[in-house]
Design a protein around this motif. Structure first.
Motif, PDB file in Angstrom:
ATOM      1  N   GLN A 170     105.768  38.238  34.711  1.00 23.28           N
ATOM      2  CA  GLN A 170     104.854  39.205  34.105  1.00 23.28           C
ATOM      3  C   GLN A 170     104.490  40.316  35.083  1.00 23.28           C
ATOM      4  N   ARG A 171     104.296  39.971  36.334  1.00 23.99           N
ATOM      5  CA  ARG A 171     103.927  40.995  37.310  1.00 23.99           C
ATOM      6  C   ARG A 171     105.076  41.949  37.585  1.00 23.99           C
ATOM      7  N   VAL A 172     106.280  41.439  37.659  1.00 23.55           N
ATOM      8  CA  VAL A 172     107.426  42.316  37.946  1.00 23.55           C
ATOM      9  C   VAL A 172     107.693  43.243  36.772  1.00 23.55           C
ATOM     10  N   VAL A 173     107.531  42.760  35.572  1.00 32.98           N
ATOM     11  CA  VAL A 173     107.857  43.570  34.412  1.00 32.98           C
ATOM     12  C   VAL A 173     106.720  44.520  34.033  1.00 32.98           C
ATOM     13  N   HIS A 174     105.482  44.114  34.210  1.00 35.26           N
ATOM     14  CA  HIS A 174     104.369  44.884  33.664  1.00 35.26           C
ATOM     15  C   HIS A 174     103.597  45.721  34.676  1.00 35.26           C
ATOM     16  N   ARG A 175     103.955  45.694  35.943  1.00 35.63           N
ATOM     17  CA  ARG A 175     103.228  46.482  36.936  1.00 35.63           C
ATOM     18  C   ARG A 175     104.171  47.454  37.626  1.00 35.63           C
ATOM     19  N   ARG A 176     103.765  48.695  37.764  1.00 37.54           N
ATOM     20  CA  ARG A 176     104.612  49.749  38.331  1.00 37.54           C
ATOM     21  C   ARG A 176     104.974  49.443  39.779  1.00 37.54           C
ATOM     22  N   ASP A 177     104.034  48.988  40.573  1.00 37.04           N
ATOM     23  CA  ASP A 177     104.306  48.765  41.986  1.00 37.04           C
ATOM     24  C   ASP A 177     105.163  47.523  42.238  1.00 37.04           C
ATOM     25  N   GLY A 209     114.044  45.167  35.889  1.00 36.72           N
ATOM     26  CA  GLY A 209     113.206  45.801  36.904  1.00 36.72           C
ATOM     27  C   GLY A 209     113.781  47.128  37.377  1.00 36.72           C
ATOM     28  N   LEU A 210     115.100  47.175  37.577  1.00 39.10           N
ATOM     29  CA  LEU A 210     115.732  48.429  37.994  1.00 39.10           C
ATOM     30  C   LEU A 210     115.605  49.504  36.926  1.00 39.10           C
ATOM     31  N   PHE A 211     115.787  49.124  35.667  1.00 43.67           N
ATOM     32  CA  PHE A 211     115.652  50.080  34.570  1.00 43.67           C
ATOM     33  C   PHE A 211     114.224  50.616  34.492  1.00 43.67           C
ATOM     34  N   LEU A 212     113.234  49.732  34.584  1.00 42.49           N
ATOM     35  CA  LEU A 212     111.843  50.173  34.516  1.00 42.49           C
ATOM     36  C   LEU A 212     111.469  51.042  35.705  1.00 42.49           C
ATOM     37  N   LEU A 213     111.999  50.715  36.887  1.00 38.51           N
ATOM     38  CA  LEU A 213     111.740  51.527  38.072  1.00 38.51           C
ATOM     39  C   LEU A 213     112.331  52.916  37.910  1.00 38.51           C
ATOM     40  N   ALA A 214     113.556  52.998  37.406  1.00 39.97           N
ATOM     41  CA  ALA A 214     114.181  54.301  37.183  1.00 39.97           C
ATOM     42  C   ALA A 214     113.407  55.108  36.150  1.00 39.97           C
ATOM     43  N   LYS A 215     112.966  54.446  35.103  1.00 39.34           N
ATOM     44  CA  LYS A 215     112.197  55.127  34.055  1.00 39.34           C
ATOM     45  C   LYS A 215     110.890  55.686  34.612  1.00 39.34           C
ATOM     46  N   CYS A 216     110.188  54.903  35.433  1.00 39.75           N
ATOM     47  CA  CYS A 216     108.934  55.370  36.027  1.00 39.75           C
ATOM     48  C   CYS A 216     109.168  56.528  36.987  1.00 39.75           C
ATOM     49  N   ARG A 217     110.233  56.455  37.766  1.00 45.19           N
ATOM     50  CA  ARG A 217     110.507  57.539  38.716  1.00 45.19           C
ATOM     51  C   ARG A 217     110.868  58.829  38.000  1.00 45.19           C
TER      52      ARG A 217
END
Length: 116
Positions: A27-34, A89-97
């Motif tokens: 949950q933390r890896v998927v739902h938190r930006r940091d 996680g990589l997809f969400l990180l790219a989306k946030c960036r």
């Protein structure tokens, strides 16, 4: 009837979150930006789950109690979840960036227009 089922599922999920820290980690890896950057290293946690599942499987094949299939299933599900966590996680990180870059560009455009 539906409320009873939803309530039961919520209680089971709450109990699993309390006693099994792997769900909290997911949950933390998927739902938190940091925490998106920890998706790929979290994939390494799948290895112990699959090794443990292999141990349960060998015990079951040797004639162990059939109730050992429940932790075997749990280990398989958690292993697959951690394997899937890396690309997610990589997809969400790219989306946030990408969203952050867009916001910076928008702010620089607004600042440039105010200077004129």
């Amino acid at each position: 009837m539906l409320g009873f089922i939803v309530s039961g599922v919520a209680r089971v999920v709450a109990a699993l979150n309390r006693y099994l820290p792997s769900l909290r980690l997911i949950q933390r890896v998927v739902h938190r930006r940091d925490s998106h950057k920890w998706g790929v290293p979290a994939m390494l946690l799948a290895v112990p789950y699959f090794l443990l599942a292999n141990g349960f499987k060998s015990i079951l094949e040797e004639g162990g109690h059939s109730l050992l299939s429940v932790p075997l299933l749990w280990c398989l599900v958690m292993g697959i979840a951690f394997v899937a966590l890396g690309p997610i996680g990589l997809f969400l990180l790219a989306k946030c960036r990408v969203q952050e870059v867009r916001a910076r560009r928008k702010l620089s455009r607004v600042g440039a227009e105010r200077r004129r």
